[in-house]
Design a protein around this motif. Structure first.
Motif, PDB file in Angstrom:
ATOM      1  N   GLY C 268       0.763  -1.212   0.129  1.00  0.00           N
ATOM      2  CA  GLY C 268       0.144  -0.280   0.165  1.00  0.00           C
ATOM      3  C   GLY C 268       0.845   1.364  -0.110  1.00  0.00           C
ATOM      4  N   THR C 275       5.645   3.521  -1.429  1.00  0.00           N
ATOM      5  CA  THR C 275       5.090   2.192  -1.720  1.00  0.00           C
ATOM      6  C   THR C 275       5.776   1.101  -0.634  1.00  0.00           C
ATOM      7  OG1 THR C 275       4.697   2.035  -3.813  1.00  0.00           O
ATOM      8  CG2 THR C 275       4.859  -0.073  -3.191  1.00  0.00           C
TER       9      THR C 275
ATOM     10  N   GLN D 312      -4.523  -6.732  -2.369  1.00  0.00           N
ATOM     11  CA  GLN D 312      -4.084  -5.586  -2.548  1.00  0.00           C
ATOM     12  C   GLN D 312      -2.594  -5.166  -2.879  1.00  0.00           C
ATOM     13  OE1 GLN D 312      -5.284  -2.386   0.444  1.00  0.00           O
ATOM     14  NE2 GLN D 312      -6.720  -4.074   1.071  1.00  0.00           N
ATOM     15  N   THR D 313      -2.412  -4.499  -3.862  1.00  0.00           N
ATOM     16  CA  THR D 313      -0.647  -4.188  -4.048  1.00  0.00           C
ATOM     17  C   THR D 313      -0.728  -2.703  -4.702  1.00  0.00           C
ATOM     18  OG1 THR D 313       1.393  -4.881  -4.975  1.00  0.00           O
ATOM     19  CG2 THR D 313      -0.788  -5.185  -6.373  1.00  0.00           C
ATOM     20  N   VAL D 314       0.362  -2.349  -5.161  1.00  0.00           N
ATOM     21  CA  VAL D 314       0.783  -0.950  -6.023  1.00  0.00           C
ATOM     22  C   VAL D 314       1.096  -1.221  -7.117  1.00  0.00           C
ATOM     23  CG1 VAL D 314       1.758   0.986  -5.387  1.00  0.00           C
ATOM     24  CG2 VAL D 314       0.497  -0.023  -3.619  1.00  0.00           C
ATOM     25  N   PRO D 320      -2.558   2.459  -6.007  1.00  0.00           N
ATOM     26  CA  PRO D 320      -3.022   1.198  -5.487  1.00  0.00           C
ATOM     27  C   PRO D 320      -3.812   0.362  -6.560  1.00  0.00           C
ATOM     28  CG  PRO D 320      -3.323   3.170  -4.071  1.00  0.00           C
ATOM     29  CD  PRO D 320      -2.855   3.518  -5.557  1.00  0.00           C
ATOM     30  N   THR D 321      -3.739  -0.990  -6.669  1.00  0.00           N
ATOM     31  CA  THR D 321      -4.576  -1.741  -7.251  1.00  0.00           C
ATOM     32  C   THR D 321      -4.755  -3.294  -6.679  1.00  0.00           C
ATOM     33  OG1 THR D 321      -4.556  -2.616  -9.684  1.00  0.00           O
ATOM     34  CG2 THR D 321      -2.530  -2.689  -8.538  1.00  0.00           C
ATOM     35  N   GLU D 322      -5.446  -4.056  -7.555  1.00  0.00           N
ATOM     36  CA  GLU D 322      -5.681  -5.490  -7.025  1.00  0.00           C
ATOM     37  C   GLU D 322      -5.142  -6.194  -8.163  1.00  0.00           C
ATOM     38  OE1 GLU D 322      -9.869  -7.028  -6.856  1.00  0.00           O
ATOM     39  OE2 GLU D 322      -9.557  -6.440  -4.623  1.00  0.00           O
TER      40      GLU D 322
END
Lengths: 362, 362, 362, 362
Positions: C268, C275, D312-314, D320-322
């Motif tokens: 996140g 990040t 969830q990540t980046v 931010p994204t999935e």
């Protein structure tokens, strides 16, 4: 303890024999982000390869190098780089006689003594073919040095037998070295050397000589006292090359005849007002550390051991006998040794460049 | 990456400066069960120590060695051995002038360049005093080699300036070497050399020369191709000694003038019917591996850099100036370098002896 | 091959036994220019020294450290640093019984088996006294990390026997750890632990426990895949400490019970929009490389082998017998192990910090 | 400093990425005279290869190994052995999404941070595919240990998630381990584990577990105090394997709850009248040196990071994204990790076997 690795931070491990599946090297520690392709490497291998001229062995190997790992989208990733050249023109049959006897002044005897048996095909691991891997890895090292410090690494033939070239190191160019097949930038001497090598070759004999190593734009501060001094590691690098029997840096053996007051390089100020040695009898290092002046050293190569002339030897069973070697060999290793000396110089310098970094005072 | 360790299986790490608390070495990897006391070490140090004769520096150091660890009830335990000699006759005041300028052809310049500042008292770590640690550790190595293989390691002075001794290596004895203060086993030449060194000394100057290293009863099979060949590691060992500018083994530079048919050592049978080389132009190794024949090599020492004669130099602030060094220095490093060359030879050989063991074919 | 060195670019070699001349370390590779005196080192040794409280061995050693080389005018010179502490309160007589038999679960047996004989005085090299050298060298490493990266290295006692502390790693301070003699920052648990250790001591017995290692401000990017991953080198460092039987990082053994969807640390953005992992079950590394998050790991110590209670054993001559050890030993090694774990953490991190430098992409 | 080498006397250097030209290893230091062919290696690779059962990744790689150097007429020559497997079923397209984001708890993030960019195809060098090289080299190490010392190296699955097998290490056979696809020699537990892994797989998730390493006929005397203790090097070996978060030997973490009087292994005499520990809570070493008793240790594997479930990540650009990973991954790494743990055990032991030789008291 194994001995096929060289360097600590830029570390190569070489593998391969004259007549096995191939020869090559793994480079571990190449910095990431370097653009690299086989185009950076192949030209150096072509300078080393057999069959390149009438004064080298007629064995034909294309020595085509592959990069199998460690490069992605044209750049090094910081992970190990595998450089591999498959063997092609292997004719083990040429060496059948070597199964049963030892060539005078050759590694046949000691490999068998050390390892209990030996790969007799074309000298196995003791073959000069192993130096292909050094030249390939050295091309990567050269590129790093060139890009980071503008370093230019040269080597040339200075003597063949008792023939001596007359050369001003300060002005030699890579082009001048490559302008003749013996790689001596003194054209008159080169001509005599080529003639001499042909005579020797016709005679079924071989001949030795001396190479100069010369480096411009050497980063200052390289070398780690007290054991890993730059001349010590450079000397080791050279003495690890097949057929090398001597190494000297700067004034070398000749300098032993001088007095301190003649030999010392006085310090002075250059045009930019920078403190520098006003002469370079030191050959580019003081206290084992590079001064930033040009590195200058010489490497002595004995005549190639494998010759066509008949020689006395003994078989593995202990019977005295005579050997007149067939097979394909160089009458004089010097011209092909030029890129090898350059490669070992580059491998030594790049390792010390990386070794210096973390020590840099803040 | 630090450079104060030598060897892999018998590994020494040296420490200490000319004018700090002391100098010494940790030996890690000494086999257990060796009887060892300072009596094995002190005589070698006495051969190296300053003030031993009228042709060496008058600095007086007793160089008394202590063993602080790794020995129990007179035997090595297999754990690290600390060898320590405290500094006594330190006179940093003698060196005050060196705070502010660089001696020509000396490590002052490069140490400051590399490390950002330097211990200017008596050259600090670059002092030849560091070699005390090598000689102490080398005495342990010598003892192992002698006990395990009857190996005898000799060194002697072969030239001083242009004066050359005439010596038959095959018959030289340790006694003959020690019979004069210059450590040259040719008495007539020794006399001239001593005279020459005194002249040079009186002149506030210094002079170079060449040492021979010579080893009898060398275990066969030592050396790890392709990089850790015995001549490569021996060359590195020698080139790591202060003031060394060249190394050659066997025929060396002279051999480059020969043809293969002249240079090769033919194999034959000795009196016991054993296959051996019938000459030893190789100097005791083939393919980087010891043959069992005597090791023979030469080491070139430049004239000592620190001299009394006035020389041009530059201060740390960039002012040209003149330096006439005071302090206590050797006019010729050769006589005291004899035990150092022997020690580095022993350290190289013992490491390779241990490296060979695990490779031995079963 | 010897095993008394740790680290590659910041390399320490330790020496010394429980009852020999002294113990210490040579540090080779310490960057030049660091201000350093014994004041930086002595406080760490005082945390490790015997006799510091009623729950440690009553052996009295001042463990006074000397710096014999590598420091000039208060700063490191880039050359080897010798750290030495002489042994004082050695009472070999206490150990006479150990000449002839093997303590259960102790190194007596294996040292004799490996080296052929052993220094039986106070366990010789296998004594925990050897860790003094680690703590001394670790103090130098800690200082470099603190100055270069603000790194804070902590360790504390988390369990003694089955007693468990309740601690929030994020908020633990060095002061809280040092506020009691068992070095557990949960005061209630600490009290019980001290009581338990006293019981065990009174009983002539010993007890094990678990330490936490915790590091804040870890430089990101440390660790060299694929073998020299940071957790691998950290684990080796911990498992090289006497009495350590286990190591886990992040979720460790407990994490094996989880599913990937529970265990993964999602990425996140933090308050600065950077990040980062939003949890730290990883314990501060991914793929063997530090993420920049806090390092968190645990180290398992078995109960001390030397106890007063009678135990069955066998003499060197093969006679079954009973041993009730006298001598002076710790009932629980944990409180004194805290600075040792911190030191080994610092030595691992500083070496990787220097290893990373030359790889840094340009 | 590079980290792709393991071992000192039997040294491997691995190379290769998931989707480059291939993966493999150079072995330097393999003793000469060992009979060796790909038949010694391929069966071990088949135990590691993907697609071997319904509970492993469906990626299909034949992992066919070639020996390109170091073997002549069926025997090792003592020179470097190149082991190479070309990559075949590479589908970089499967990984396109990974170009732009970081998988949670995966090396994507740290490789990019450390090296500046990364080979995103199938995790590049961080892929478990790298372990192929370890298994190939480990097969050679296993053979040496078997031939020289009759050493038998086993590993099996002891837990999957919270499922625990009930196993008597003393009687486990290689056949029992290989008798089911999860490699757990408790058939009842194995059945449940397989079921559990299938559930997890169907769920797009992953799960962790613990492997036991167990070695019979361990040569006594292996391990080099004080840093290169056998448990330290073994722990490092295990912690260098992808996904490993913990290591314990003998009583490990559980033993921290015991008192010395309970934990110590008393010495007694065995049937042959030989002095031996009468229990083995130590796990086969004392003071870091092997006792000759069986080695027993445990290795904790976290759940595989790459899962199908959304996380969830980046992105690399900081968005931010999935992520719901496609690609082909193992739901549980344990069954395929068994030969990897065995290989790393063999590589550690063979190196220490060769390291011990030269130290052996005479």
């Amino acid at each position: 303890m194994p001995g096929s690795s060289f360097g600590h931070l830029f570390r190569i491990t070489t593998f391969g024999e004259s007549h096995g599946g191939g020869v090559g090297a793994v480079i571990d520690g190449c910095p990431p982000g370097l653009t690299l392709s086989t185009d950076d490497i192949q030209p150096e291998l072509d300078r080393r390869k057999p069959g390149q001229s009438e004064i080298t062995t007629p064995r034909k190997e294309q020595d085509t190098i592959q990069i199998l790992s460690g490069v992605f989208e044209g750049r090094t990733t910081g992970t190990p780089i595998l450089l591999l050249a498959h063997n092609k023109d292997a004719r083990p049959g040429d060496y059948d006689v070597l199964r049963t006897l030892y060539r005078p002044s050759h590694a046949d005897f000691t490999y068998e003594l050390k390892y209990g048996f030996r790969d007799w095909r074309g000298s196995g691991r003791a073959s000069a073919r192993e130096t292909l891997a050094r030249v390939a890895a050295g091309a990567v090292a050269k590129k790093i040095l060139r890009e980071r410090a503008g370093t230019e690494i040269l080597s040339w033939v200075e003597t063949v037998g008792e023939l001596e070239a007359s050369i001003d190191p300060a002005t030699v160019t890579a082009e001048a070295i490559e302008s003749n097949i013996v790689r001596c930038p003194d054209p008159a001497a080169a001509e005599k050397m080529i003639e001499r090598i042909k005579e020797v070759q016709a005679d079924g004999d071989s001949i030795g000589g001396i190479l100069r190593g010369y480096v411009r734009n050497v980063p200052a501060g390289l070398g780690e006292p007290v054991f890993d001094k730059l001349p010590a590691d450079l000397g080791k690098a050279m003495l690890s090359i097949n057929a090398v029997k001597g190494f000297e840096i700067g004034s070398g053996f000749e300098g032993t005849r001088m007095r301190g007051s003649e030999h010392n390089d006085p310090f002075g100020l250059d045009d930019q007002g920078k403190t520098r040695p006003m002469a370079n009898r030191a050959g580019g290092t003081l206290g084992g550390i590079s001064t930033g002046e040009d590195l200058s050293f010489r490497v002595a190569f004995k005549p190639v051991a494998t010759i066509g002339k008949p020689q006395q030897t003994v078989t593995r069973e202990g019977q005295p006998t005579e050997l007149a070697a067939s097979g394909r060999h160089d009458p004089c290793v010097l011209p092909r040794a030029v890129p090898i000396v350059e490669a070992m110089t580059a491998l030594t310098l790049v390792d010390h460049l990386l070794r210096f970094d973390p020590m840099r005072p803040e």
